[in-house]
Write an enzyme that holds these catalytic residues in place. Sequence first.
Site, PDB file in Angstrom:
ATOM      1  N   TYR A   1     -45.920  22.084 -30.402  1.00  0.00           N
ATOM      2  CA  TYR A   1     -46.569  20.904 -30.958  1.00  0.00           C
ATOM      3  C   TYR A   1     -46.304  20.932 -32.461  1.00  0.00           C
ATOM      4  O   TYR A   1     -46.967  21.629 -33.215  1.00  0.00           O
ATOM      5  CB  TYR A   1     -48.070  20.921 -30.647  1.00  0.00           C
ATOM      6  CG  TYR A   1     -48.854  19.789 -31.259  1.00  0.00           C
ATOM      7  CD1 TYR A   1     -48.327  18.510 -31.347  1.00  0.00           C
ATOM      8  CD2 TYR A   1     -50.142  20.007 -31.737  1.00  0.00           C
ATOM      9  CE1 TYR A   1     -49.053  17.473 -31.907  1.00  0.00           C
ATOM     10  CE2 TYR A   1     -50.885  18.981 -32.294  1.00  0.00           C
ATOM     11  CZ  TYR A   1     -50.335  17.711 -32.380  1.00  0.00           C
ATOM     12  OH  TYR A   1     -51.060  16.688 -32.939  1.00  0.00           O
TER      13      TYR A   1
ATOM     14  N   ASP B   1     -52.501   8.809 -25.632  1.00  0.00           N
ATOM     15  CA  ASP B   1     -51.644   7.895 -26.380  1.00  0.00           C
ATOM     16  C   ASP B   1     -50.169   8.270 -26.226  1.00  0.00           C
ATOM     17  O   ASP B   1     -49.285   7.507 -26.616  1.00  0.00           O
ATOM     18  CB  ASP B   1     -52.030   7.828 -27.859  1.00  0.00           C
ATOM     19  CG  ASP B   1     -52.134   9.184 -28.529  1.00  0.00           C
ATOM     20  OD1 ASP B   1     -52.119  10.223 -27.833  1.00  0.00           O
ATOM     21  OD2 ASP B   1     -52.250   9.217 -29.776  1.00  0.00           O
TER      22      ASP B   1
ATOM     23  N   ASP C   1     -44.160  17.782 -28.207  1.00  0.00           N
ATOM     24  CA  ASP C   1     -44.300  16.706 -29.176  1.00  0.00           C
ATOM     25  C   ASP C   1     -43.664  17.197 -30.472  1.00  0.00           C
ATOM     26  O   ASP C   1     -44.251  17.992 -31.202  1.00  0.00           O
ATOM     27  CB  ASP C   1     -45.783  16.389 -29.362  1.00  0.00           C
ATOM     28  CG  ASP C   1     -46.028  15.320 -30.410  1.00  0.00           C
ATOM     29  OD1 ASP C   1     -45.052  14.828 -31.011  1.00  0.00           O
ATOM     30  OD2 ASP C   1     -47.208  14.991 -30.651  1.00  0.00           O
TER      31      ASP C   1
ATOM     32  N   ASN D   1     -42.861  15.231 -32.970  1.00  0.00           N
ATOM     33  CA  ASN D   1     -43.321  14.370 -34.065  1.00  0.00           C
ATOM     34  C   ASN D   1     -42.190  13.837 -34.926  1.00  0.00           C
ATOM     35  O   ASN D   1     -42.293  13.789 -36.157  1.00  0.00           O
ATOM     36  CB  ASN D   1     -44.351  15.119 -34.917  1.00  0.00           C
ATOM     37  CG  ASN D   1     -45.784  14.699 -34.578  1.00  0.00           C
ATOM     38  OD1 ASN D   1     -46.063  13.513 -34.424  1.00  0.00           O
ATOM     39  ND2 ASN D   1     -46.665  15.676 -34.444  1.00  0.00           N
TER      40      ASN D   1
ATOM     41  N   GLU E   1     -51.632  19.526 -27.817  1.00  0.00           N
ATOM     42  CA  GLU E   1     -52.863  18.940 -28.343  1.00  0.00           C
ATOM     43  C   GLU E   1     -53.974  18.979 -27.290  1.00  0.00           C
ATOM     44  O   GLU E   1     -54.623  17.975 -27.004  1.00  0.00           O
ATOM     45  CB  GLU E   1     -52.617  17.512 -28.848  1.00  0.00           C
ATOM     46  CG  GLU E   1     -53.560  17.121 -29.954  1.00  0.00           C
ATOM     47  CD  GLU E   1     -53.224  15.803 -30.642  1.00  0.00           C
ATOM     48  OE1 GLU E   1     -53.980  15.443 -31.554  1.00  0.00           O
ATOM     49  OE2 GLU E   1     -52.218  15.158 -30.280  1.00  0.00           O
TER      50      GLU E   1
END
Length: 254
Positions: A106, A243, A146, A148, A35
């Site tokens: 990602y 984050d 990531d 997710n 990201e």
Amino acid sequence: MEMISWNVNGLRACRKKTFDEFVAKKNPDLLCLQEVKLNSEVIPDDDFGYAFRHYHLAEKKGYSGTAIFSKTKPLSIREDFPDGKHVGEGRTITFEFEGFFLVNVYVPNSKGDLSRLPHRYDSWDPDLKDYLIELRQSKPVVLCGDLNVAHREIDLANPKTNRKSAGFTDEEREGFSNLLAEGFIDTYRHLHPEKTGAYSWWSYRAGARARNVGWRIDYFVVSDCLATSIRDAYILPEVEGSDHCPVGLTIARA
């Protein structure tokens, strides 16, 4: 060999906070970012001390995107999957080294309304698994990024209230289980099977990070043949700037 993976949630924004200082101090052999939210006009000139770097950006400006920084020249670099699927969002980079493939990914978020969950379940997750299996036929694989998904209830603070939330649906968890069943290892859980409160992402809402109400959705996953090479797998929640926080892996050099 030390590797760091970090969803920076916008590289330019993260650089205004802790990124440069962290990279200079930690100085891993391989640094994988997700990201980055860049476009071709705003790629940093800085190499952050690495001899080789590769950005894979989304067609949409300021969206998604990945990058790998390496002290060692890779034998080859690939973007996306070889069958031409899932292009346009800059979500996958593969560096080939002498002893292994490094895949930085990602994974798409299923979205709050789960509108992208069918894409995850029917296409993305199976295609990623098949790609890793194909690579493994040549040499071991290290997957990071990531992903997710919080795989187990232990991997998020509030599993009961998130059973139908993006990142903790049965379908997404099944996709990760299917990958592990093919002979891959979640390195953090390999070393810390019952560690609680270990998270890599926190909502910006309601002081979630300060209260450690988070999710572990950033991973290093490796071919099971590398199990004896794992020296450390860790999370760095004290590192701010995004984050997400960085996660790391140290493996013995071949």
